[in-house]
Design an enzyme around this catalytic site. Structure first.
Site, PDB file in Angstrom:
ATOM      1  N   GLU A   1       0.810  -1.212   0.000  1.00  0.00           N
ATOM      2  CA  GLU A   1       0.000   0.000   0.000  1.00  0.00           C
ATOM      3  C   GLU A   1       0.844   1.262   0.000  1.00  0.00           C
ATOM      4  O   GLU A   1       2.030   1.245   0.322  1.00  0.00           O
ATOM      5  CB  GLU A   1      -0.918  -0.007   1.218  1.00  0.00           C
ATOM      6  CG  GLU A   1      -0.156  -0.049   2.519  1.00  0.00           C
ATOM      7  CD  GLU A   1      -1.086  -0.264   3.714  1.00  0.00           C
ATOM      8  OE1 GLU A   1      -1.849  -1.236   3.697  1.00  0.00           O
ATOM      9  OE2 GLU A   1      -1.034   0.554   4.632  1.00  0.00           O
TER      10      GLU A   1
ATOM     11  N   CYS B   1       3.738   8.288   0.357  1.00  0.00           N
ATOM     12  CA  CYS B   1       4.405   7.399   1.306  1.00  0.00           C
ATOM     13  C   CYS B   1       4.451   6.015   0.666  1.00  0.00           C
ATOM     14  O   CYS B   1       3.409   5.447   0.327  1.00  0.00           O
ATOM     15  CB  CYS B   1       3.571   7.398   2.592  1.00  0.00           C
ATOM     16  SG  CYS B   1       4.116   6.218   3.803  1.00  0.00           S
TER      17      CYS B   1
ATOM     18  N   CYS C   1       6.913  -6.963   7.269  1.00  0.00           N
ATOM     19  CA  CYS C   1       8.083  -6.390   7.937  1.00  0.00           C
ATOM     20  C   CYS C   1       8.494  -7.347   9.049  1.00  0.00           C
ATOM     21  O   CYS C   1       7.649  -8.017   9.633  1.00  0.00           O
ATOM     22  CB  CYS C   1       7.707  -5.037   8.539  1.00  0.00           C
ATOM     23  SG  CYS C   1       9.068  -4.172   9.346  1.00  0.00           S
TER      24      CYS C   1
ATOM     25  N   CYS D   1       7.727  -4.173  15.659  1.00  0.00           N
ATOM     26  CA  CYS D   1       7.270  -3.082  16.533  1.00  0.00           C
ATOM     27  C   CYS D   1       5.842  -3.401  16.989  1.00  0.00           C
ATOM     28  O   CYS D   1       4.981  -3.739  16.178  1.00  0.00           O
ATOM     29  CB  CYS D   1       7.308  -1.744  15.800  1.00  0.00           C
ATOM     30  SG  CYS D   1       8.960  -1.300  15.237  1.00  0.00           S
TER      31      CYS D   1
ATOM     32  N   CYS E   1       2.550  -1.634  15.406  1.00  0.00           N
ATOM     33  CA  CYS E   1       2.469  -1.441  13.953  1.00  0.00           C
ATOM     34  C   CYS E   1       1.750  -2.597  13.260  1.00  0.00           C
ATOM     35  O   CYS E   1       2.056  -3.764  13.506  1.00  0.00           O
ATOM     36  CB  CYS E   1       3.883  -1.280  13.408  1.00  0.00           C
ATOM     37  SG  CYS E   1       3.928  -1.014  11.638  1.00  0.00           S
TER      38      CYS E   1
ATOM     39  N   CYS F   1       0.215   2.761   8.868  1.00  0.00           N
ATOM     40  CA  CYS F   1       1.045   1.777   8.220  1.00  0.00           C
ATOM     41  C   CYS F   1       0.502   0.335   8.224  1.00  0.00           C
ATOM     42  O   CYS F   1       0.291  -0.238   9.277  1.00  0.00           O
ATOM     43  CB  CYS F   1       2.316   1.835   9.047  1.00  0.00           C
ATOM     44  SG  CYS F   1       3.724   1.267   8.253  1.00  0.00           S
TER      45      CYS F   1
END
Ligand code: SAH
Length: 347
Positions: A89, A102, A109, A113, A116, A333
Site C-alpha cells: 500500500e 508514502c 516487515c 514493533c 504497527c 502503516c
C-alpha cells in the site's frame, strides 16, 4: 520475470540491445513509457512484435493500483498489486507545497514493533527497486495534465527500508535520475526504526535524503518492550548514527515520537528524550498512536499530548505535532493491506 522498472536507462539499453536486437533509441522510448507506468499495450511507438516478445519474459508496470480510498481531507490510499499477486500500500497526502507519497519498501516487515500493523504477519519479501519506483510512477500517472503529481516521497510505508538496503539505494538512484522521474534528493525522506550501521552506510553513500528515526522511547530498556530492534542497537547507538548522518549530509534529523497512553508520554520520558537530542540538529514530530485493533494499545489523549509538546518546548527541543491525515481510511502503516488480506475489500 524481469521487471523492466528495475533497470536504469543504461541497463535497459544493454538488456534490450543484447537480447532483442533493438537500437538504443528504442530502449530510450521504452524507458520513457516505463517512467510513466504505461504497460506494453500502450507503448504505441514500439513495434507490436517487440512488445509481444517482451510480454513473454518481462513486466513493464511493476505496481498496479487495484484500489483507491479517498479521505475527506484529500488523502488517498492505494492498494497496489505486484506481478506475483502480493499486495502493498501507499498513501498520498496533499499539502500546500505539493503532494507527498508514502511508499512501502517490503511486503510485511520483520522488525516486530508492537504498535504497527505491518509487522503482524512478519516479512513476506523485499520489494525490488523497480517495485518501489512503480508505486511512484503509477500514482504520477493518475495526473493526466502532464504535471508532476508526486513531488515528495517518504519511505515510510510498510517495511523497514534499511532492512532492504541495496534495493532501496538502487531505488534512490532510479528515482533521482535525470533520465527518470528526476525527483530531488531533498524531497525524499527515509524512515528507519534504527538499524544504526546501515544509517551510517547510507550517510557514506553521499545521498542528501532526509533521515527520520522512529524513536518512540528514548530509554533503551523501555524501547525494547515496543521496538525489539533496540536489542540489537541501543538508543545511544542510534543517536550516535544520527549525529554521524547529520555531519556527513548536513540534513537535519527528524525524530518520530508516537505517543502511547501511559507508556512513553510522561515528563520523565520527555526529559530523557531531550537529554539525547540536545546538541543535535533535530526536530521531533509528535503523533498520537493510530489505534490498530489487533495491538490493544491506545493513543495518548489530547491534553497529555499537548502537555508533552510543552515539556519538550521548555526543555529547548523543537517539536511539533504531525497532522494526522486519512484516519477515516485507516492511514496507519499496513492497515489497508491487512483489511484486504482479511477479505474486507473486494478488488
Ligand atoms: N520501518 C520504518 C518505516 C515504516 S513505519 C520505521 O520504523 O520508521 C512508518 C512510521 O509509522 C514509523 O515512525 C512507525 O513507528 C509509525 N507507525 C507505525 N504504526 C503506527 C501506529 N499504529 N500509529 C502511529 N504511528 C505508527
Amino acid at each position: 520475470m524481469i521487471l523492466l522498472q528495475d533497470f536504469t536507462l543504461e541497463e535497459l539499453t544493454e538488456y534490450l540491445t543484447a537480447n532483442y536486437n533493438v537500437k538504443p533509441f528504442v530502449a530510450k522510448q521504452v524507458y520513457g513509457w516505463l517512467t510513466k507506468s504505461v504497460d506494453f499495450d500502450g507503448m504505441t511507438n514500439i513495434s507490436k512484435d517487440l512488445r509481444e516478445s517482451l510480454k513473454r519474459k518481462c513486466v513493464a508496470v511493476s505496481c498496479k493500483i487495484i484500489k483507491t480510498l479517498s479521505s475527506a481531507d484529500g488523502t488517498q490510499k492505494f492498494l497496489f498489486e505486484l506481478f506475483d499477486g502480493n499486495v502493498i500500500e501507499g498513501v498520498l497526502m496533499k499539502y500546500k507545497y505539493g503532494n507527498t507519497l508514502c511508499v512501502s519498501s517490503q511486503v510485511g516487515c520483520r522488525m516486530g514493533c508492537k504498535f504497527c500493523a505491518s509487522t503482524l504477519e512478519s516479512l513476506n519479501r523485499n520489494l525490488s527497486a523497480g517495485e518501489i519506483l512503480g508505486q511512484v510512477s503509477s500514482v504520477n500517472a493518475l495526473e493526466k495534465s502532464g504535471e508532476r503529481y508526486v513531488t515528495n516521497i517518504v519511505l515510510m510505508g510498510s517495511g523497514e527500508p534499511l532492512d532492504n538496503f541495496d534495493n532501496v539505494v538502487k531505488f534512490l538512484r532510479l528515482v533521482t535520475s535525470k533520465n527518470g522521474l528526476n525527483v530531488s534528493e531533498r524531497n525524499i525522506s527515509l524512515s528507519t526504526c534504527g538499524i544504526a550501521p546501515k544509517m551510517r552506510e547510507l550517510a557514506d553513500l553521499g545521498f542528501s535524503v532526509n533521515l527520520t528515526i522512529s524513536l518512540h522511547n528514548a530509554d533503551s530498556e523501555q524501547r525494547k518492550q515496543i521496538m525489539p530492534i533496540t536489542n540489537a542497537f541501543s538508543v545511544e547507538e542510534v543517536i550516535s548514527a544520527c549525529r554521524y548522518y547529520f555531519e556527513k549530509t548536513g540534513r537535519r534529523i527528524i525524530a518520530e515520537y508516537t505517543l502511547i497512553d501511559g507508556q512513553n508520554d510522561s515528563y520523565s520520558h520527555a526529559l530523557k528524550l531531550a537529554s539525547h537530542l540536545r546538541g543535535i540538529s533535530a526536530h521531533v514530530n509528535i503523533i498520537a498512536l493510530n489505534p490498530v485493533k489487533e495491538t490493544g494499545l491506545k493513543g495518548t489523549g489530547e491534553n497529555n499530548l499537548k502537555k508533552f509538546i510543552k515539556y519538550l518546548d521548555k526543555l529547548g527541543i523543537s517539536a511539533t505535532r504531525r497532522r494526522t491525515m486519512g484516519q477515516d481510511i485507516e492511514g496507519a502503516c499496513g492497515q489497508l493491506r491487512r483489511r484486504y488480506l482479511e477479505g474486507s475489500y473486494e478488488k
